[in-house]
Design a protein around this motif. Structure first.
Motif, PDB file in Angstrom:
ATOM      1  N   ASN A  25       0.894  -1.585  -0.131  1.00 28.81           N
ATOM      2  CA  ASN A  25      -0.259  -0.332  -0.299  1.00 28.81           C
ATOM      3  C   ASN A  25       0.715   1.075   0.064  1.00 28.81           C
ATOM      4  OD1 ASN A  25      -2.094  -0.969   0.132  1.00 28.81           O
ATOM      5  ND2 ASN A  25      -3.035  -1.125   2.025  1.00 28.81           N
ATOM      6  N   PRO A  67      -0.548  -7.907   9.834  1.00 27.50           N
ATOM      7  CA  PRO A  67      -2.573  -7.131  10.579  1.00 27.50           C
ATOM      8  C   PRO A  67      -3.410  -7.550   9.830  1.00 27.50           C
ATOM      9  CG  PRO A  67      -0.392  -5.648  10.199  1.00 27.50           C
ATOM     10  CD  PRO A  67       0.074  -6.541   9.565  1.00 27.50           C
ATOM     11  N   ARG A  68      -4.254  -8.581  10.313  1.00 27.16           N
ATOM     12  CA  ARG A  68      -5.665  -9.187   9.310  1.00 27.16           C
ATOM     13  C   ARG A  68      -5.837  -8.339   8.296  1.00 27.16           C
ATOM     14  NH1 ARG A  68     -10.237 -10.978  13.398  1.00 27.16           N
ATOM     15  NH2 ARG A  68      -8.188 -12.126  14.156  1.00 27.16           N
ATOM     16  N   ALA A  69      -6.268  -6.954   8.676  1.00 27.32           N
ATOM     17  CA  ALA A  69      -7.257  -5.656   7.866  1.00 27.32           C
ATOM     18  C   ALA A  69      -5.915  -5.458   6.601  1.00 27.32           C
ATOM     19  CB  ALA A  69      -7.422  -4.379   8.636  1.00 27.32           C
ATOM     20  N   ALA A  70      -4.842  -5.626   6.744  1.00 26.15           N
ATOM     21  CA  ALA A  70      -4.068  -5.232   5.536  1.00 26.15           C
ATOM     22  C   ALA A  70      -3.492  -6.548   4.718  1.00 26.15           C
ATOM     23  CB  ALA A  70      -2.628  -4.742   6.054  1.00 26.15           C
TER      24      ALA A  70
END
Length: 90
Positions: A25, A67-70
């Motif tokens: 990102n 990280p789960r969100a990433a």
């Protein structure tokens, strides 16, 4: 032939050499043991892109916190880097 990743790092400098920086990102992110993971995944011969991303992420998580969100962004970044990977001797 002994591979750099066949045994644990002997010191901090050796461990640091086993970390590669990729863009996740747009953020420079260190990934430990990336070449080992790519070598293992390459040996599996996976052609399905979704399965390839899943496998890359699964194996990277063994050595790195993701990280789960990433996770989707990591999977995309890993796939992008994997496409550039050339196994030793290729």
């Amino acid at each position: 032939m002994t591979n750099l990743y066949d045994k644990p790092p002997c010191c901090a400098a050796d461990a640091l050499r086993q970390v590669k920086t990729i863009s996740v990102n747009g953020i420079p992110t260190g990934i430990a043991m990336m070449e080992k993971v790519f070598s293992e995944v390459n040996a599996l011969g996976i052609s399905d892109e979704a399965r390839l991303k899943e496998t890359l992420l699964e194996k990277v998580k063994v050595y790195n916190y993701v990280p789960r969100a990433a996770a989707p962004a990591y999977a995309e970044a890993l796939l992008r880097e994997y496409r550039e990977y050339r196994p030793p001797g290729a």
